[in-house]
Design a protein around this motif. Sequence first.
Motif, PDB file in Angstrom:
ATOM      1  N   ARG A   8       5.581 -49.303  11.457  1.00 47.02           N
ATOM      2  CA  ARG A   8       4.886 -48.291  10.652  1.00 47.02           C
ATOM      3  C   ARG A   8       3.993 -47.477  11.585  1.00 47.02           C
ATOM      4  NH1 ARG A   8       2.496 -51.250   5.475  1.00 47.02           N
ATOM      5  NH2 ARG A   8       1.994 -52.869   6.975  1.00 47.02           N
ATOM      6  N   GLN A  84       6.460 -38.333  14.305  1.00 48.97           N
ATOM      7  CA  GLN A  84       7.185 -38.757  13.094  1.00 48.97           C
ATOM      8  C   GLN A  84       6.428 -39.862  12.339  1.00 48.97           C
ATOM      9  OE1 GLN A  84      10.807 -37.889  12.309  1.00 48.97           O
ATOM     10  NE2 GLN A  84      10.450 -36.146  13.646  1.00 48.97           N
ATOM     11  N   SER A  86       4.703 -42.129   9.360  1.00 50.21           N
ATOM     12  CA  SER A  86       5.039 -42.412   7.959  1.00 50.21           C
ATOM     13  C   SER A  86       3.797 -42.271   7.071  1.00 50.21           C
ATOM     14  CB  SER A  86       5.627 -43.815   7.822  1.00 50.21           C
ATOM     15  OG  SER A  86       4.783 -44.754   8.448  1.00 50.21           O
ATOM     16  N   GLU A  87       2.619 -42.226   7.709  1.00 51.18           N
ATOM     17  CA  GLU A  87       1.383 -41.978   6.957  1.00 51.18           C
ATOM     18  C   GLU A  87       0.502 -41.046   7.776  1.00 51.18           C
ATOM     19  OE1 GLU A  87      -0.466 -45.754   5.947  1.00 51.18           O
ATOM     20  OE2 GLU A  87       1.455 -46.555   5.218  1.00 51.18           O
ATOM     21  N   GLU A 128       9.341 -37.214   6.364  1.00 51.90           N
ATOM     22  CA  GLU A 128       8.999 -37.977   5.160  1.00 51.90           C
ATOM     23  C   GLU A 128       7.701 -38.713   5.472  1.00 51.90           C
ATOM     24  OE1 GLU A 128      10.221 -39.540   2.102  1.00 51.90           O
ATOM     25  OE2 GLU A 128      11.244 -37.599   1.916  1.00 51.90           O
ATOM     26  N   THR A 129       6.613 -38.309   4.867  1.00 54.50           N
ATOM     27  CA  THR A 129       5.367 -39.010   5.168  1.00 54.50           C
ATOM     28  C   THR A 129       4.475 -39.020   3.951  1.00 54.50           C
ATOM     29  OG1 THR A 129       3.568 -39.189   6.798  1.00 54.50           O
ATOM     30  CG2 THR A 129       4.117 -36.968   6.057  1.00 54.50           C
ATOM     31  N   ARG A 130       3.558 -39.978   3.911  1.00 56.74           N
ATOM     32  CA  ARG A 130       2.530 -39.999   2.873  1.00 56.74           C
ATOM     33  C   ARG A 130       1.271 -39.379   3.457  1.00 56.74           C
ATOM     34  NH1 ARG A 130       3.469 -45.176  -1.064  1.00 56.74           N
ATOM     35  NH2 ARG A 130       5.662 -44.662  -1.464  1.00 56.74           N
TER      36      ARG A 130
END
Length: 335
Positions: A8, A84, A86-87, A128-130
């Motif tokens: 992550r 890249q 994810s958060e 694609e991320t939060r």
Amino acid sequence: MTTDAHVRRALITGITGQDGSYLAELLLSKGYEVHGLIRRSSSFNTERIDHIYQPAQAPDHRLFLHFADLSDGSRLVTLLNEIQPSEVYNLAAQSHVRVSFDEPEYTGDVTGLGTIRLLEAIRAAKIETRFYQASSSEMFGATPPPQNEHTPFYPRSPYGVAKVYSYWTTRNYREAYGLFAVNGILFNHESPRRGGTFVTRKITRAVARIKAGLQSELYLGNLEAVRDWGYAPEYVEGMWRMLQHDEPTDYVLATNTAYSVRDFLQFAFEHVDLDWEKYVRFDERYLRPTEVDALIGDYSRAKDLLGWEPKVHTPRLAQIMVDADIAALEVEGRR
Ligand code: GDP
């Protein structure tokens, strides 16, 4: 940077600040690879994260720092492509309310437009991320307490106005593009890492110095302002939980208790058996053209949906900060 697809990866803007440093520690402890944006400065500005930084050749090196600025959109696109994540946690800002009256345009640029630059960079990089936005109780401003996620905003400073812009930008990107984007509306949260010009830390540093005989006066502005002061390490845990939830929404984090600056003075000085009234003087330079009189947060939603609850309340917080400032002075004295 690892190429392992299962790791992550988080990006933190504002990693050198109070919250950024605690969040970096939390995410590293959970096994994340952490990337932080730092601004070039002629003086060192990484002291809050120096203890977790390791040389690139260290085997468990998982903290990476990149020079960037929220005023530089193309740099953000390049970095998001490279990293890249994810958060993404957007904690960077010109974060001082009083200073925002002196530098309103700069505050609007970084604290307001900076958020849309970052969100546009996420779209441009097609990742694609939060996304977590550091929203603030300063957005409520003149609206009377208690304040929750349904309370109308009435900001009272260029800082508050810029944060309202970022709040709505974040919601708009959630609704328009289906981005997992949340606002954490955090009430004041403090710690031994709080910047020295915020009132709590200004007081606790002064207490340590007065007790040590290094200072005899403390100049402050409005002592009647009421705030809901919590403990920053608990609040970064709340940020992380917001991004782990199934659905993106907005949350208040607070303690739901109210104390004045005067009360905070009392807690801090009393802890070392001093009477604050003997040392505190008034200086009108610390008044704001428009003041936020009272902030008290209702954190029921965070409790219900995230199981989040504060443990440290203001009286204990003041003691933790005074103890840390006394210890820091002792270390300095030994150098
Ligand atoms: P804020 O709530 O984000 O503005 O956090 P601050 O710690 O900067 O200020 C909290 C409250 O303390 C505000 O209502 C200020 O007007 C009040 N205050 C009184 N004296 C001072 C001072 O000397 N410095 C700061 N920063 N705030 C002060």
